[in-house]
Design a protein around this motif. Structure first.
Motif, short mmCIF file in Angstrom:
data_model
loop_
_atom_site.label_atom_id
_atom_site.label_comp_id
_atom_site.label_asym_id
_atom_site.label_seq_id
_atom_site.Cartn_x
_atom_site.Cartn_y
_atom_site.Cartn_z
N VAL B 84 -34.17 -4.93 12.40
CA VAL B 84 -33.65 -5.71 13.52
C VAL B 84 -33.84 -7.19 13.21
O VAL B 84 -34.79 -7.58 12.53
CB VAL B 84 -34.37 -5.37 14.84
CG1 VAL B 84 -34.18 -3.92 15.20
CG2 VAL B 84 -35.85 -5.72 14.77
N ASN B 85 -32.93 -7.99 13.71
CA ASN B 85 -33.05 -9.44 13.56
C ASN B 85 -34.20 -9.92 14.45
O ASN B 85 -34.14 -9.78 15.67
CB ASN B 85 -31.73 -10.09 13.97
CG ASN B 85 -31.71 -11.57 13.65
OD1 ASN B 85 -32.75 -12.23 13.63
ND2 ASN B 85 -30.53 -12.10 13.42
N PRO B 86 -35.25 -10.49 13.84
CA PRO B 86 -36.44 -10.84 14.64
C PRO B 86 -36.16 -11.92 15.68
O PRO B 86 -36.96 -12.11 16.59
CB PRO B 86 -37.43 -11.35 13.59
CG PRO B 86 -36.62 -11.71 12.41
CD PRO B 86 -35.43 -10.80 12.43
N ARG B 87 -35.04 -12.61 15.57
CA ARG B 87 -34.74 -13.68 16.52
C ARG B 87 -33.84 -13.21 17.65
O ARG B 87 -33.38 -14.01 18.45
CB ARG B 87 -34.05 -14.84 15.81
CG ARG B 87 -34.98 -15.62 14.94
CD ARG B 87 -34.20 -16.43 13.95
NE ARG B 87 -35.08 -16.92 12.91
CZ ARG B 87 -35.59 -18.15 12.91
NH1 ARG B 87 -35.29 -18.99 13.85
NH2 ARG B 87 -36.40 -18.53 11.96
N TRP B 88 -33.55 -11.94 17.69
CA TRP B 88 -32.70 -11.42 18.76
C TRP B 88 -33.53 -10.62 19.75
O TRP B 88 -34.44 -9.90 19.36
CB TRP B 88 -31.63 -10.49 18.17
CG TRP B 88 -30.54 -11.20 17.47
CD1 TRP B 88 -30.53 -12.50 17.06
CD2 TRP B 88 -29.29 -10.64 17.06
NE1 TRP B 88 -29.36 -12.79 16.43
CE2 TRP B 88 -28.57 -11.68 16.41
CE3 TRP B 88 -28.70 -9.37 17.17
CZ2 TRP B 88 -27.30 -11.48 15.89
CZ3 TRP B 88 -27.45 -9.18 16.64
CH2 TRP B 88 -26.75 -10.23 16.02
N TRP B 118 -38.66 -9.54 22.85
CA TRP B 118 -38.40 -9.77 21.43
C TRP B 118 -38.93 -8.58 20.63
O TRP B 118 -39.87 -7.92 21.07
CB TRP B 118 -39.11 -11.04 20.95
CG TRP B 118 -38.72 -12.26 21.71
CD1 TRP B 118 -39.46 -12.88 22.68
CD2 TRP B 118 -37.51 -13.00 21.60
NE1 TRP B 118 -38.77 -13.96 23.16
CE2 TRP B 118 -37.59 -14.06 22.53
CE3 TRP B 118 -36.37 -12.87 20.81
CZ2 TRP B 118 -36.56 -14.99 22.67
CZ3 TRP B 118 -35.36 -13.80 20.96
CH2 TRP B 118 -35.45 -14.85 21.88
N LEU B 120 -40.89 -8.42 18.24
CA LEU B 120 -42.33 -8.54 17.99
C LEU B 120 -43.17 -7.96 19.13
O LEU B 120 -44.32 -7.60 18.95
CB LEU B 120 -42.68 -10.02 17.87
CG LEU B 120 -43.06 -10.56 16.52
CD1 LEU B 120 -43.14 -12.07 16.56
CD2 LEU B 120 -44.38 -9.97 16.06
N GLU B 121 -42.56 -7.92 20.32
CA GLU B 121 -43.33 -7.51 21.49
C GLU B 121 -43.26 -6.01 21.74
O GLU B 121 -43.81 -5.53 22.72
CB GLU B 121 -42.81 -8.27 22.72
CG GLU B 121 -43.06 -9.75 22.61
CD GLU B 121 -42.33 -10.57 23.66
OE1 GLU B 121 -42.76 -11.68 23.92
OE2 GLU B 121 -41.31 -10.10 24.19
#
Lengths: 335, 208, 293
Positions: B84-88, B118, B120-121
């Motif tokens: 996954v795109n980490p900024r999306w 996000w 990361l979360e």
């Protein structure tokens, strides 16, 4: 000191034969004692948001000489942090509390620096820790040289099932399993008494994983204390004497490996039993809900939300780790 | 549904795999196991259209995949955080495959509250559910799972596989599961193949 | 070998300042904001005092050491050194900004085409990068400035042409890595076009790199502008950039007029250092991979 007395290298049979009571309480002289270990760290989100993440929220365990203890927790549950806390390698943004004792004395400062890389060894998660420019034999020997060291190397390699030609191979020529064994050999040759192995088998095909684990078992049978950190409970059970189970950053159960049998009747914590029953070979039974973050469950039993036997008290207070049926459990109503 | 006809793929003059054949029917769950490094992941990527075969042909429902539009075979990988795109945000990640059906999200137990977070979360298991939901768009006919749950604990693994297999069964998808975990394949598969059996055209060999 | 993780931790420890109070990032941001404000103030002052008192030749006050009336002293023509320094810095700043923007643009174009346009493009661009990197900057700069006939244009072209390769190399590597990222492969298999992937997945990731690269290029550009002006191939004496001031001051150094070179020199160092820090701060803020720092 009793600590110094090495346990005689145990044979498989006698090791398994030891009463589960004795094994689960860590009756062998503890080499490593961890009590109430908590690790948190500061993390940036996007831009300026910063938060404290509690990764470990209370881990108690001990590892005796000649013993292999597995700490089982899902990935991202802070197992690597535990390894780094023991080795004093936590990054600067991490804070830890609780006590870590090695051979009866606190493990910190000068003493840690002196022992690390010698009596204390870390078998790291990535095989990328191997120097790509050094042959496997040289890696394992470290700074030792000379014919004597060579013959010791040969002995250790053959003990861990590495072929003689492996000495002359470069890391990229080693399979994942062999690379692990080289790392373990290095620990053995460095004179390690306590080895912490961080997730040594991810993505490895069953046979290779078993070999890598067997090398750790050999190390323990040679008198070392081994702490194995893994998410793979099946792998852990294949070689461990005792198993500590991590849930939401807390150790919730400490059980003998032999307690994991049948439908899990001998297990003490409902989470451990659910985990056991979720294995593909044991029912493949999922459990609704997810592990909470440690800070979400700071004042209750972390498992209460998913527990079939949860009582009001489980949601009102956090149970402490207690001795129960020859093991330890963090539960108000253990089975 | 999926026919793999003597495909090969090479890199810098070396064949990564060659002469591989395989068929997969709708509703089947086929498990592939084999030593690490033999090319299982390369095969998975090729079947999902991430790599093009240098020889042979892969057919989906009788013809090669169309050049445009979503690929009929979708791949779910071992490390969801890399997929996954980490900024999306999760909502946008899911939307890349078209707006997801609410029933699909429900079947995969993806909570609405995740959508605004996000990557990361989310935990690895939660993120993997998101990746599976994205892979199960309306155009998907085959789901390829390459060590999909190798990094997850047993409870999460059981939950994810049950959910994914539920959707696959309901829609009549073919599932190709690649794993080193024999017990897992034994549990989820309707048919099992060892790597060696893909060579030549011995695709109909069944496990006893 | 067992010491490797330890060594790794040790180097990390050095590179990363401890997470202290208040937030390290906040401090960086405030610092950067102050810097920008100071620079704007500087520019405003420089343009206001342009034709003013300070720059008029005043032979009665020539070669004065620092005093309250002239904090940085005066030069051999009686011009106020504070005004000259500020104006010189402002000019250098503009030249640096233009040059680093141009350099960044070249770097972005070169890096992206090397990464995305196939093997031949990659070979050509890589060869060019190696060529420029293997020559000392100053030599190339002198050559280009010489060919362009000196002056502002020569400096701009020279600095832009010498400073793109390192950033281009970074962009190329980053774009290549992104191109092979799992989520880009997934995006392709979901039927997304090249352009879609480029604009939605790749560019947003590269923008911070470009911004940071531009900021980090900036101090280099100023320094090299000053250097080439100093040796007489850059800006003409009627455009007193910091390099011109320093170069002129050298003649008077052995006459004991130390303040002519020291203060402009220190000012240049501060400016360059400030932009360097700003660049690093920006990269820390914009890079999600550095969430621990």
């Amino acid at each position: 000191m009793a600590i110094g007395a090495k346990r005689v290298p145990a044979q498989e049979a006698s090791r398994r034969g030891a009463s589960s009571e004795e094994a689960a309480l860590g009756a062998a002289a503890p080499l490593l004692e961890i009590e109430g270990l908590r690790v948190s760290f500061l993390q940036y989100g996007r831009g300026l948001q910063r938060r404290t993440v509690q990764a470990l929220a209370g881990v108690d365990l001990s590892v005796g000489a000649g013993e292999l203890v597995a700490l089982v927790g899902s990935s991202g549950s802070g197992k690597s942090l535990l390894a780094h806390a023991v080795m004093g390698l936590l990054p600067d943004n991490a804070r830890s509390s609780g006590s870590i004792r090695y051979a009866g004395e606190p493990l910190d400062g000068e003493r840690l620096l002196r022992l690390r890389g010698k009596e204390l060894a870390l078998v790291p998660q990535g095989v990328t820790y191997l120097d790509p420019l050094l042959r496997a034999g040289e890696q394992a020997l470290g700074r030792q040289r000379g014919p004597q060291a060579r013959s010791r190397l040969r002995a250790v390699f053959s003990r861990f099932g590495l072929p003689e030609r492996a000495e002359r191979l470069y890391p990229h020529q080693l399979s994942g399993g062999m690379a692990r064994k080289v790392l373990v050999s290095a620990a053995a040759l460095g004179g390690a008494r306590l080895v912490v192995a961080d997730e040594p088998t991810p993505g490895m095909e069953a046979g290779k994983a078993a070999e890598a684990l067997q090398a750790l078992r050999e190390l323990a049978d040679g008198g070392c204390g081994v702490l194995l950190l893994t998410h793979d409970i099946e792998a852990a059970l294949r070689v461990a004497d005792r198993v500590a189970v991590l849930y939401a950053g807390e150790a919730v159960e400490l059980a003998a490996a032999s307690d994991f049998a049948g439908a899990g009747e001998r297990l003490r914590h409902p989470y451990t039993r659910a985990l056991w029953q979720a294995l593909p070979a044991n029912g493949f039974r999922p459990l609704p809900g997810v592990q909470p973050a440690p800070e979400e469950a700071a004042a209750s039993c972390a498992f209460a939300a998913r527990c079939g036997q949860a009582a009001p008290e489980c949601r009102a207070a956090k149970p402490a780790m207690r001795v129960w049926r020859g093991g330890q459990v963090r539960c108000f109503k253990p089975d | 549904m999926l026919e793999v006809d003597k495909v090969g793929i090479h890199l810098g003059g070396r064949w990564l795999l060659r002469d591989m054949s395989l068929t997969l029917e709708a509703g089947e769950v086929v498990g592939i196991s084999g030593d690490s490094g033999v090319g299982k992941s390369t095969l998975a990527r090729m079947l999902a259209g991430h790599l093009a075969p240098d020889e042979g042909e892969v057919r989906y429902g009788g013809r090669p995949a169309a050049r445009r539009g979503p690929h009929p075979a979708q791949l779910v990988l071992q490390h969801p955080e890399r997929a996954v795109n980490p900024r999306w945000r999760i909502r946008r990640i899911l939307a890349e495959a078209g707006a997801p059906e609410p029933s699909l999200l429900e079947a995969l137990q993806i909570a609405p509250s995740w959508l605004d977070r996000w990557p990361l979360e989310l935990s690895g298991g939660e993120l993997q559910r998101v990746c599976i939901a994205r892979a199960l768009g309306p155009a998907t006919r085959v789901l390829i799972a390459d060590e999909m749950t190798a990094m997850l604990d047993a409870l999460t693994q059981a939950g994810i596989w049950r959910a994914a297999l539920g959707v696959a069964q309901e829609r009549g998808l073919g599932v190709l599961a690649i794993s080193h975990d024999e017990a897992l394949l034994e549990r989820i598969c309707t048919r099992r193949l060892r790597w060696e059996e893909l060579r030549g055209d011995a695709t109909t060999v069944m496990m006893p | 070998m067992m010491e490797r993780p330890e060594m790794k931790a040790a180097t990390q420890r050095k590179a990363v300042p401890a997470a202290s109070l208040p937030s390290g990032r906040l401090r960086l941001l405030v610092g950067a904001a102050l810097l920008v404000a100071a620079l704007l103030g500087l520019g405003l002052w420089a343009s206001l005092s342009g034709g003013g008192e300070g720059l008029r030749t005043n032979l009665a006050e020539r070669s004065l050491p620092p005093s309250w009336g002239h904090p940085l002293g005066t030069d051999w023509l009686g011009r106020d050194m504070l005004v000259r320094t500020v104006q010189g810095l402002w000019l250098s700043l503009q030249v640096g900004l233009l040059a680093s923007l141009a350099g960044t643009a070249i770097a972005a174009a070169a890096g992206l085409s090397a990464a995305l346009l196939g093997r031949t493009a990659d070979r050509i661009v890589s060869w060019l990068m190696d060529l420029f990197l293997s020559l000392p900057h100053l030599v190339t700069l002198i050559l280009i400035a010489f060919v362009c006939g000196g002056g502002l244009r020569g400096v701009l072209i020279g600095v832009a042409l010498t400073h793109w390769p390192s950033l281009a190399r970074l962009i190329r590597a980053e774009a290549m890595q992104l191109r092979s990222a799992d989520y880009v492969a997934v995006s392709r298999s979901l039927g997304k076009s090249r352009v879609w992937i480029m604009t939605r997945h790749l560019l947003p990731h590269l923008l911070p790199q470009l911004l940071t690269g531009c900021l980090l290029l900036f101090p280099h550009a100023i320094l090299h502008e000053a250097a080439i002006t100093f040796i007489g191939l850059g800006l003409p004496p009627d455009q007193p950039a910091i390099g011109v001031i320093l170069s002129e001051s050298m003649r008077y150094l052995n006459a004991g007029l130390w303040w002519l070179a020291v203060f402009p020199g220190v000012a240049l160092l501060l400016l360059v250092g400030a932009f360097d820090r700003l660049g690093h701060a920006a990269s820390a803020l914009l890079d999600p991979g550095r969430s621990q720092q």
